[in-house]
Design an enzyme around this catalytic site. Structure first.
Site, PDB file in Angstrom:
ATOM      1  N   GLY A  46       0.836  -1.195   0.000  1.00  0.00           N
ATOM      2  CA  GLY A  46       0.000   0.000   0.000  1.00  0.00           C
ATOM      3  C   GLY A  46       0.866   1.238   0.000  1.00  0.00           C
ATOM      4  O   GLY A  46       2.039   1.191   0.391  1.00  0.00           O
ATOM      5  N   GLN A  51       3.217   9.914   1.219  1.00  0.00           N
ATOM      6  CA  GLN A  51       4.494   9.187   1.187  1.00  0.00           C
ATOM      7  C   GLN A  51       5.326   9.527  -0.043  1.00  0.00           C
ATOM      8  O   GLN A  51       6.521   9.252  -0.067  1.00  0.00           O
ATOM      9  CB  GLN A  51       4.252   7.672   1.230  1.00  0.00           C
ATOM     10  CG  GLN A  51       3.661   7.204   2.554  1.00  0.00           C
ATOM     11  CD  GLN A  51       3.501   5.709   2.557  1.00  0.00           C
ATOM     12  OE1 GLN A  51       2.495   5.186   2.106  1.00  0.00           O
ATOM     13  NE2 GLN A  51       4.512   4.997   3.037  1.00  0.00           N
ATOM     14  N   CYS A  89       6.096  -0.390   6.844  1.00  0.00           N
ATOM     15  CA  CYS A  89       5.728   0.790   6.068  1.00  0.00           C
ATOM     16  C   CYS A  89       6.917   1.190   5.195  1.00  0.00           C
ATOM     17  O   CYS A  89       8.052   1.186   5.677  1.00  0.00           O
ATOM     18  CB  CYS A  89       5.380   1.926   7.030  1.00  0.00           C
ATOM     19  SG  CYS A  89       4.956   3.471   6.231  1.00  0.00           S
ATOM     20  N   LEU A  90       6.651   1.538   3.948  1.00  0.00           N
ATOM     21  CA  LEU A  90       7.740   1.946   3.050  1.00  0.00           C
ATOM     22  C   LEU A  90       8.436   3.207   3.559  1.00  0.00           C
ATOM     23  O   LEU A  90       9.579   3.464   3.204  1.00  0.00           O
ATOM     24  CB  LEU A  90       7.216   2.178   1.628  1.00  0.00           C
ATOM     25  CG  LEU A  90       6.716   0.931   0.892  1.00  0.00           C
ATOM     26  CD1 LEU A  90       6.238   1.297  -0.503  1.00  0.00           C
ATOM     27  CD2 LEU A  90       7.797  -0.139   0.810  1.00  0.00           C
ATOM     28  N   HIS A 131      -4.028   1.325   7.835  1.00  0.00           N
ATOM     29  CA  HIS A 131      -2.669   1.886   7.818  1.00  0.00           C
ATOM     30  C   HIS A 131      -2.588   3.065   6.847  1.00  0.00           C
ATOM     31  O   HIS A 131      -2.066   4.129   7.187  1.00  0.00           O
ATOM     32  CB  HIS A 131      -1.693   0.768   7.405  1.00  0.00           C
ATOM     33  CG  HIS A 131      -0.266   1.195   7.276  1.00  0.00           C
ATOM     34  ND1 HIS A 131       0.734   0.725   8.090  1.00  0.00           N
ATOM     35  CD2 HIS A 131       0.344   2.054   6.416  1.00  0.00           C
ATOM     36  CE1 HIS A 131       1.884   1.271   7.748  1.00  0.00           C
ATOM     37  NE2 HIS A 131       1.682   2.089   6.725  1.00  0.00           N
ATOM     38  N   GLU A 132      -3.133   2.869   5.641  1.00  0.00           N
ATOM     39  CA  GLU A 132      -3.037   3.927   4.617  1.00  0.00           C
ATOM     40  C   GLU A 132      -3.925   5.122   4.958  1.00  0.00           C
ATOM     41  O   GLU A 132      -3.545   6.271   4.720  1.00  0.00           O
ATOM     42  CB  GLU A 132      -3.378   3.373   3.226  1.00  0.00           C
ATOM     43  CG  GLU A 132      -2.484   2.225   2.747  1.00  0.00           C
ATOM     44  CD  GLU A 132      -0.999   2.496   2.852  1.00  0.00           C
ATOM     45  OE1 GLU A 132      -0.574   3.665   2.778  1.00  0.00           O
ATOM     46  OE2 GLU A 132      -0.235   1.520   3.043  1.00  0.00           O
ATOM     47  N   HIS A 135      -2.180   7.413   7.250  1.00  0.00           N
ATOM     48  CA  HIS A 135      -1.219   8.307   6.576  1.00  0.00           C
ATOM     49  C   HIS A 135      -1.891   9.618   6.162  1.00  0.00           C
ATOM     50  O   HIS A 135      -1.277  10.680   6.217  1.00  0.00           O
ATOM     51  CB  HIS A 135      -0.669   7.647   5.300  1.00  0.00           C
ATOM     52  CG  HIS A 135       0.526   6.770   5.533  1.00  0.00           C
ATOM     53  ND1 HIS A 135       1.718   7.240   6.046  1.00  0.00           N
ATOM     54  CD2 HIS A 135       0.736   5.453   5.299  1.00  0.00           C
ATOM     55  CE1 HIS A 135       2.592   6.239   6.117  1.00  0.00           C
ATOM     56  NE2 HIS A 135       2.022   5.136   5.670  1.00  0.00           N
TER      57      HIS A 135
HETATM   58 ZN    ZN Z   1       2.836   3.292   5.573  1.00  0.00          ZN
END
Ligand code: ZN
Length: 160
Positions: A46, A51, A89-90, A131-132, A135
């Site tokens: 995701g 991000q 998480c990226l 999670h997204e 963000h």
């Molecule tokens: Zn993330």
């Protein structure tokens, strides 16, 4: 399509609230294409627009269930149950932590044509949606972690 640079923890933009998308423009469509490409390139499940440095309410998800999900202006409208497991998480490269999330969620969002739809997710998909969406509110999963963040490499050794 083009890869975009993924912002990492400590970057101010990750802690800001995102604005809703008002209309689909060529620029926004390009952003969405780039987000998918950037997510796949980095082996993520995701990615949220902040991000890649854009404060818009856009999320892309692919938890390898055979579908690609695009959520514009997403709003979680129902949550059910709980699940506790590892999350990464990226924007927090190489790390993982234990987070409790709802086991099922229902989210209302707009699609690429700005048409409303409802997506129900369970398990991994529910975790990714939560999670997204966090963000977009300027929140990172690290604030929800029970215990310490661990290195993903250590985790893989444990599992071997
Ligand atoms: Zn993330």
């Amino acid at each position: 399509m083009a890869l975009r640079q993924v912002r990492t923890i400590g970057d101010d933009i990750l802690y800001k609230k995102c604005k809703p998308v008002k209309e689909m423009t060529p620029r926004t469509a390009q952003l969405i294409d780039d987000m998918f490409e950037t997510m796949y390139e980095n082996c993520g499940v995701g990615l949220a627009a902040p991000q890649v440095g854009v404060l818009k309410q856009i999320v892309v998800i692919d938890v390898e269930d055979g579908d690609q999900y695009l959520l514009i202006n997403p709003e979680i409208i129902e949550e059910e149950g709980t699940q506790t497991g590892h999350e990464g998480c990226l924007s927090v490269p190489g790390k993982s932590g234990i987070v409790t999330r709802p086991d099922k969620v229902k989210v209302r969002a707009l699609d690429e044509n700005m048409e409303p739809f409802i997506l129900e997710g369970e398990g991994m998909l529910a975790r990714a949606i939560c999670h997204e969406c966090d963000h977009l509110k300027g929140e990172l999963y690290v604030s929800l972690v029970q215990g310490d963040l661990v290195d993903v490499e250590d985790l893989e050794e444990e599992e071997e």
